[in-house]
Motif scaffolding. Structure first.
Motif, mmCIF file in Angstrom:
data_model
loop_
_atom_site.group_PDB
_atom_site.id
_atom_site.type_symbol
_atom_site.label_atom_id
_atom_site.label_comp_id
_atom_site.label_asym_id
_atom_site.label_seq_id
_atom_site.Cartn_x
_atom_site.Cartn_y
_atom_site.Cartn_z
ATOM 1 N N GLU A 1 0.809 -1.216 0.000
ATOM 2 C CA GLU A 1 0.000 0.000 0.000
ATOM 3 C C GLU A 1 0.845 1.271 0.000
ATOM 4 O O GLU A 1 0.363 2.340 -0.389
ATOM 5 N N THR A 2 2.106 1.185 0.424
ATOM 6 C CA THR A 2 2.957 2.383 0.446
ATOM 7 C C THR A 2 3.283 2.879 -0.957
ATOM 8 O O THR A 2 3.788 3.999 -1.107
ATOM 9 N N THR B 1 1.268 3.909 -2.990
ATOM 10 C CA THR B 1 0.363 5.024 -3.296
ATOM 11 C C THR B 1 0.848 6.334 -2.685
ATOM 12 O O THR B 1 0.243 7.380 -2.920
ATOM 13 N N VAL C 1 -6.912 -8.093 -4.999
ATOM 14 C CA VAL C 1 -7.442 -6.737 -4.847
ATOM 15 C C VAL C 1 -8.183 -6.361 -6.122
ATOM 16 O O VAL C 1 -7.928 -6.917 -7.198
ATOM 17 N N GLU D 1 -7.719 -0.783 -7.428
ATOM 18 C CA GLU D 1 -6.713 -0.629 -6.382
ATOM 19 C C GLU D 1 -5.329 -0.979 -6.901
ATOM 20 O O GLU D 1 -4.341 -0.292 -6.604
ATOM 21 N N ARG E 1 -3.865 1.838 -8.672
ATOM 22 C CA ARG E 1 -3.291 2.845 -7.776
ATOM 23 C C ARG E 1 -1.871 2.469 -7.374
ATOM 24 O O ARG E 1 -1.029 3.338 -7.112
ATOM 25 N N TYR E 2 -1.586 1.171 -7.307
ATOM 26 C CA TYR E 2 -0.229 0.714 -6.981
ATOM 27 C C TYR E 2 0.702 0.754 -8.185
ATOM 28 O O TYR E 2 1.899 0.501 -8.055
ATOM 29 N N ARG F 1 5.975 -4.564 -0.701
ATOM 30 C CA ARG F 1 6.723 -3.762 -1.678
ATOM 31 C C ARG F 1 8.221 -4.048 -1.607
ATOM 32 O O ARG F 1 8.916 -4.016 -2.621
#
Length: 678
Positions: A140-141, A143, A184, A188, A191-192, A218
């Motif tokens: 998630e980082t 993004t 996901v 989403e 977005r990554y 990541r």
């Protein structure tokens, strides 16, 4: 049998405890050479500490010298050798890492199975200040506007799992985290910056919004107390084109800064289109030293051991594949090494020497140890010698000034032998006049020092972080506001042009400072009769070359029509720019530190000359006054000066010995460590 470090294979009944201290075995040249390199660094650090101690004891050090010696020893202590493993999935890369570095643990340290095993870039290293663990940065980082390097400073951003060295099963479970994936929605994943990689992210069946699988993490950092990692080895395991292409930090920082890159192919597949894509886009470029550090492993040659062909036929087929691989990659066939990682790992764990020989892994290890470590040692040794030479040159100049001052005093006092008081008074008046002339000259140079300070501030401002932040902020806004490819390209082009302009201004400022100080030293030398000093120039070439490399990476990997019109353009471009900005900030940081050091270096000899000149004038005047007051003082003072001259000569000889010992430590060509030679 895990012979290289004296360990037994790890099983339920035999676990490796954190207190185990593995010992090297001379049959493993890679391990022995690496230990020799670590031993060489320790011996060199000891010699440098000896020089620093001697300079301090002799009164030749100052806070600036102390700081630079501290920085030099810290660089040696933290020196690392980074070996990056790059391959598409299913090439046996993780198995190869296990076979080369971790067979002595008695089991697979890095997860290795059919299909994808390493789903995120993984660093294997050892930090004694941290417990054995695996740290994972959530996917998630991606993004957020921060690079992996920036996230490393914040432990709360990472998920950590301890490595229980006493229970191998628990450790394997923790390490298996690097292969985790999750489902996901496509939105989403977009977005990554991962949404449209068809090979990596196949849509999953089901109603509603299509779902795709993405890595859970990541980036991963494994802190493991393996002997090679303890000595400074860092292994970078990359998960193929999908990660190299979508994580700009790999392209711009980690891979270019690796001392060796081992590119893994599979003999059963040859050089595929995706292999060639990874090679051409990310590994084929670079300077001569980087290209020399590229090694290709043609893995899975055991697939040719079908029992139907003779050994000669198998060897011929392997040779044919080596030639074909080298030809397609555009490299010398001597850079391609056919191996069987799986058989090599099995051979090492079971102690099967014939199988290890047949796996051909020792030949690859020989190339790693024979190329990587000597090249790294030469780079570190040359840089260390240059730094020590610079530091010792200041001490030598100080000793030479003391020697010249003593010689002048002796000459003056010898001229007074047999002379009357009038002659002594005349000599004293002459020294007083020299002192007054010196003080007037010093007052004139005070104005020049003010100009020097003004120019110095301009130099540091031109490559200051504030200038970069302003430029980066404006570029970031232009990229976000631009709806078209042309606007993004123009913004990036202007960004790189602004970086070059900053360093161009810095180059002009440093040239002005150099010319000003060169003239000042010339006038000072003529006025005071001192040896002329020529300050070194300050080149911006290495910073401009790094900016050129960043722009080439941008043009090669991102400034293409394909990337601009597809592949989640905005997310990828934004993440790429943040990585470029982070690398640029690193360049500016280094340039600022170097510039500050250069400015101190340019001014330090003047400060030293002023102190020595003041001291010598005061000593000369004191000597003549003593002789004027008491006729018996002359011979006593001459004897004192002779003794001082002999002491300075001894200091010069001692300095030469210290430097000679450092040179011997740097160029000592021992292959095995002192402990192994015992």
């Amino acid at each position: 049998m895990a012979r290289a470090w004296g360990l037994k294979p790890v099983t339920r009944n035999h676990a490796m405890s954190p207190d185990d201290t593995p010992k090297p075995h001379p049959t493993r040249e890679l391990a022995a050479r690496f230990e020799a390199y670590a031993d060489w660094r320790r011996r060199l650090s000891t010699r440098i500490a000896s020089l620093h101690g001697w300079l301090t004891e002799a009164g030749l050090a100052d806070p600036q010298v102390d700081l630079r010696f501290g920085q030099l020893n810290e660089r040696l202590r933290q020196d690392q050798l980074v070996v990056a493993f790059v391959a598409e999935f299913s090439r046996g890369k993780s198995e190869l890492i296990n076979a080369i570095f971790f067979a002595d643990f008695g089991q697979r340290l890095i997860p290795s199975a059919a299909g994808r095993t390493t789903m995120c870039p993984t660093e294997l290293l050892y930090d004694a200040s941290e417990p054995p663990s695996i740290r994972l940065l959530p996917i998630e980082t991606r993004t957020r506007d921060a690079t992996v390097a920036e996230f490393k400073a914040y432990r709360d951003e990472w998920t950590s799992f301890p490595l229980d060295l006493a229970v191998p099963e628990r450790m394997s479970t923790a390490l298996a985290q690097v292969s985790q994936v999750k489902s996901v929605p496509v939105s989403e994943a977009r977005r990554y910056g991962l949404a449209e990689d068809e090979d990596f992210l196949a849509p999953l069946a089901g109603g509603g919004e299509p779902m795709v699988e993405v890595p859970c993490w990541r980036h991963a950092i494994i802190n493991f107390p393996h002997p090679l990692l303890q000595q400074g080895l860092v292994i970078l395991d990359t998960p193929g084109l999908n990660a190299v292409g979508t994580e700009p930090e790999l392209t711009l920082s980690l891979l270019p800064n690796a001392h060796a890159v081992l590119f893994v192919l599979a003999a059963d597949a040859g050089v595929t289109r995706t292999d060639l894509d990874v090679w051409n886009r990310h590994l084929a470029g670079g300077d001569a030293s980087q290209k020399a550090g590229r090694i290709v492993a043609l893995n899975k040659i055991d697939g040719l051991w079908d029992g139907m062909n003779s050994d000669a036929a198998i060897d011929a087929e392997i040779a044919r594949q080596v030639d074909a691989s080298a030809r397609m990659l555009g490299i010398d066939r001597a850079q391609v090494f056919p191996v069987s990682a799986q058989k090599a790992l099995l051979a090492r764990v079971s102690g099967d020497d014939p199988l290890l020989t047949r796996s051909r892994l020792p030949e690859l290890e020989q190339a790693l140890s024979g190329r990587l470590i000597p090249a790294k040692r030469e780079i570190v040794g040359s840089a260390t010698l240059a730094e020590v030479t610079t530091l010792s040159a200041r001490a030598r100049a100080l000793l030479d000034a003391r020697k010249a001052g003593i010689a002048l005093q002796l000459s003056e006092l010898n001229a007074l032998r047999g002379k009357n008081q009038d002659v002594v008074e005349h000599m004293m008046d002459r020294v007083r006049a020299e002192k007054e002339t010196f003080e007037r000259a010093l007052a004139r140079h005070a104005a020049l020092r003010s100009v020097f300070a003004e120019h110095s501030n301009r130099l540091l401002d031109s490559i200051g972080l504030e200038a970069l932040r302003t430029n980066a902020g404006a570029t970031r806004r232009r990229i976000e506001e631009s709806p078209f490819t042309k606007g993004v390209r123009q913004a990036m082009g202007d960004f790189f042009a602004a970086l070059r302009n900053d360093f161009g201004q810095a180059a002009r400022q440093s040239a002005d400072i150099h010319e000003m100080m060169r003239g000042m030293y010339a006038r000072w030398s003529d006025e005071q009769g001192l040896e002329r000093y020529s300050p070194p120039p300050f080149s911006m070439l290495k910073y401009l070359k790094e900016i050129d490399r960043l722009e080439r990476a941008y043009n090669t990997h991102f400034n293409t029509l394909w990337n601009m019109v597809s592949k989640a353009k905005f997310a990828l471009m934004k993440r790429f720019f943040e990585t470029v900005a982070s690398r640029a900030r690193h360049v500016y940081d280094i340039a600022n530190r170097d510039a500050e050091g250069w400015l101190r270096l340019v001014m330090a000899p003047f400060e030293t000359q002023v102190r020595e000149r003041q001291l010598q004038l005061r000593r000369r005047l004191d000597s003549i006054r003593r002789i004027h007051g008491a006729s018996g003082e002359l011979e006593t003072r001459v004897a004192e000066l002779v003794q001082q001259g002999e002491a300075v000569a001894e200091d010069i000889a001692a300095l030469d010995r210290e430097l000679s010992e450092i040179a011997i430590a740097i160029f000592d060509a021992e292959i095995l460590p002192r402990a192994a030679n015992g």
